[in-house]
Design an enzyme around this catalytic site. Structure first.
Site, PDB file in Angstrom:
ATOM      1  N   ASP A 174      48.741  77.556  19.429  1.00 39.28           N
ATOM      2  CA  ASP A 174      49.563  78.305  18.492  1.00 39.28           C
ATOM      3  C   ASP A 174      49.755  77.453  17.223  1.00 39.28           C
ATOM      4  O   ASP A 174      48.790  76.868  16.723  1.00 39.28           O
ATOM      5  CB  ASP A 174      50.903  78.690  19.151  1.00 39.28           C
ATOM      6  CG  ASP A 174      51.661  79.761  18.380  1.00 39.28           C
ATOM      7  OD1 ASP A 174      51.396  80.957  18.601  1.00 39.28           O
ATOM      8  OD2 ASP A 174      52.508  79.402  17.540  1.00 39.28           O
ATOM      9  N   TYR A 304      56.490  80.708   9.326  1.00 32.74           N
ATOM     10  CA  TYR A 304      55.533  81.770   8.992  1.00 32.74           C
ATOM     11  C   TYR A 304      55.594  82.086   7.501  1.00 32.74           C
ATOM     12  O   TYR A 304      54.562  82.229   6.837  1.00 32.74           O
ATOM     13  CB  TYR A 304      55.842  83.034   9.796  1.00 32.74           C
ATOM     14  CG  TYR A 304      55.433  82.974  11.241  1.00 32.74           C
ATOM     15  CD1 TYR A 304      54.237  83.531  11.671  1.00 32.74           C
ATOM     16  CD2 TYR A 304      56.250  82.376  12.196  1.00 32.74           C
ATOM     17  CE1 TYR A 304      53.860  83.491  13.006  1.00 32.74           C
ATOM     18  CE2 TYR A 304      55.885  82.325  13.528  1.00 32.74           C
ATOM     19  CZ  TYR A 304      54.687  82.882  13.932  1.00 32.74           C
ATOM     20  OH  TYR A 304      54.314  82.838  15.251  1.00 32.74           O
ATOM     21  N   HIS A 356      47.686  82.501  26.267  1.00 35.93           N
ATOM     22  CA  HIS A 356      48.202  81.773  25.109  1.00 35.93           C
ATOM     23  C   HIS A 356      49.073  80.576  25.488  1.00 35.93           C
ATOM     24  O   HIS A 356      49.083  79.568  24.792  1.00 35.93           O
ATOM     25  CB  HIS A 356      49.014  82.751  24.257  1.00 35.93           C
ATOM     26  CG  HIS A 356      49.451  82.218  22.938  1.00 35.93           C
ATOM     27  ND1 HIS A 356      48.581  81.987  21.904  1.00 35.93           N
ATOM     28  CD2 HIS A 356      50.683  81.863  22.469  1.00 35.93           C
ATOM     29  CE1 HIS A 356      49.240  81.536  20.849  1.00 35.93           C
ATOM     30  NE2 HIS A 356      50.524  81.435  21.165  1.00 35.93           N
TER      31      HIS A 356
END
Length: 378
Positions: A174, A304, A356
């Protein structure tokens, strides 16, 4: 460097229980997860969170590792520093992503730092460093704009230097994959290699047919990627544009926070739609409780926004040796030939299962691949 012990005040846990008991639930049409986090499952999970979940037991489990805090660039940074008894151990920094935390690494810290007690060989030992990224968990949130993922990597490099490590490896998935990649670029003098369990690259520029020469398996992965980009990136769009607007609800409602995070753990893992096939309620809630009690959901999502603004997602070239663990249910899996356009690939392992959250889903596979990759870089 100051030793640190995780402990949330009783008042924080009591307030959490009260808020859970006063949750205003939405309505749901149909059943299942088609519209988002399933209502019946969230009610079940939150009731367990309120009446059955033992955070003190989770604290004890986390505190079996050696925790510290230190100040870097006006931020107090938290990290686990689990040194091996083997003096020849290789330092390895492991970086989490979102919506994860250091809670993800409880199954791999022991096998990496003390391999002889976990079916491994003494020469594969690591001094393990697991950092809470700035704005996540027990590390301070950045207090000014512009703190993107490359800046996080700069903080990690400073931490490893402060720990006295002139040579070290980096591992991540990630956002941790991005941080590890940046470390391989900006701290090449000290980073002996990086190991990634998420490889997120685009087709090489100028490539006339991105599918040319690909296997059916690789093409199937790309089709899954297209589906993901079409239906599963709503979280990313809001977090990249209006994270504060979202944070009011998530920081105020534990049920809302749980829904936001659990939906992604289910969608991104190799659980075949049954989240508890892969994660226990305690594993899910330990991670969510860290976000809740530290009130870091806003700061964690801000990376982000900052990285989208700076466009520093990944470096354009990473020369240090790179190992890639490719888990079949990862949200993005790209062909090796695409990755070789950016990375110096030395190991590429197609895993039989996992998604993930590799350190939680397939810790044995991940540990063995990390050991095998760094075995030739010591």
């Amino acid at each position: 460097m100051e030793p640190f012990e995780i402990h949330f005040p009783d008042a924080v846990l009591e307030d959490l229980q009260r808020r859970l008991s006063e949750t205003r639930w939405p309505t749901q049409i149909g059943s299942g997860w088609e519209y988002g986090a399933d209502l019946s499952y969230l009610k079940e999970l939150c009731e367990y969170w309120r009446t059955g979940f033992d955070w003190r037991a989770q604290e004890k489990a986390l505190n079996r590792f050696d925790h510290f805090k230190t100040a870097i660039d006006d931020l107090t940074i938290h990290f686990i520093h689990q040194r091996s008894d083997n003096p020849k151990a290789l330092p390895l920094v492991i970086i989490h992503g979102w919506p994860g935390s250091i809670c993800e690494f409880g199954k791999i810290i022991g096998p990496l730092s003390d391999p002889t007690h976990h079916g491994g060989q003494a020469q594969d030992a690591f001094h393990v460093v697991c950092i809470s990224m700035p704005g996540f968990g027990f590390s301070d949130p950045p207090g000014k704009p512009g703190f993107d993922i490359k800046t996080v990597a700069e903080v990690v490099a400073k931490l490893m230097a402060r720990l006295g490590y002139s040579t070290y490896g980096a591992q991540g998935g990630d956002w941790g994959s991005s941080v590890a990649s940046w470390l391989g670029s900006i701290d090449e003098e000290h980073v002996c290699g990086i190991h990634l369990n998420l490889v997120a690259v685009s087709p090489p520029k100028g490539m006339r047919d991105p599918l040319e020469g690909l296997s059916q398996r690789e093409i199937a992965h790309l089709e899954r990627r297209r589906t993901f980009m079409k239906y599963e990136v709503g979280y990313r769009e809001i977090q990249s544009t209006k994270p504060l607007t979202l944070s009011y609800g998530l920081n105020d409602s534990p049920a809302g926070l749980a829904a936001w995070i659990v939906d992604l753990f289910r969608s991104w893992s190799d659980c075949a739609g049954d989240i508890e096939h892969t994660f226990t309620k305690d594993e899910l809630l330990s991670n969510i409780t860290v976000y809740w009690a530290t009130q870091t959901i806003d700061a964690s999502m801000r990376v982000y926004y900052e990285t989208r603004k700076s466009k520093n997602f990944y470096p354009q070239c990473v020369n240090v040796p790179t190992g890639c663990a490719i888990f079949p249910e990862e949200i993005l899996n790209v062909p090796r030939q695409w990755a070789e356009n950016i990375y110096n690939i030395k190991r590429w392992t197609e895993m039989p299962f996992g998604g993930h959250f590799a350190a939680l889903e397939a810790p044995d596979l991940l540990v063995e691949d990390i050991r095998a990759f760094f075995r030739h870089l010591r």
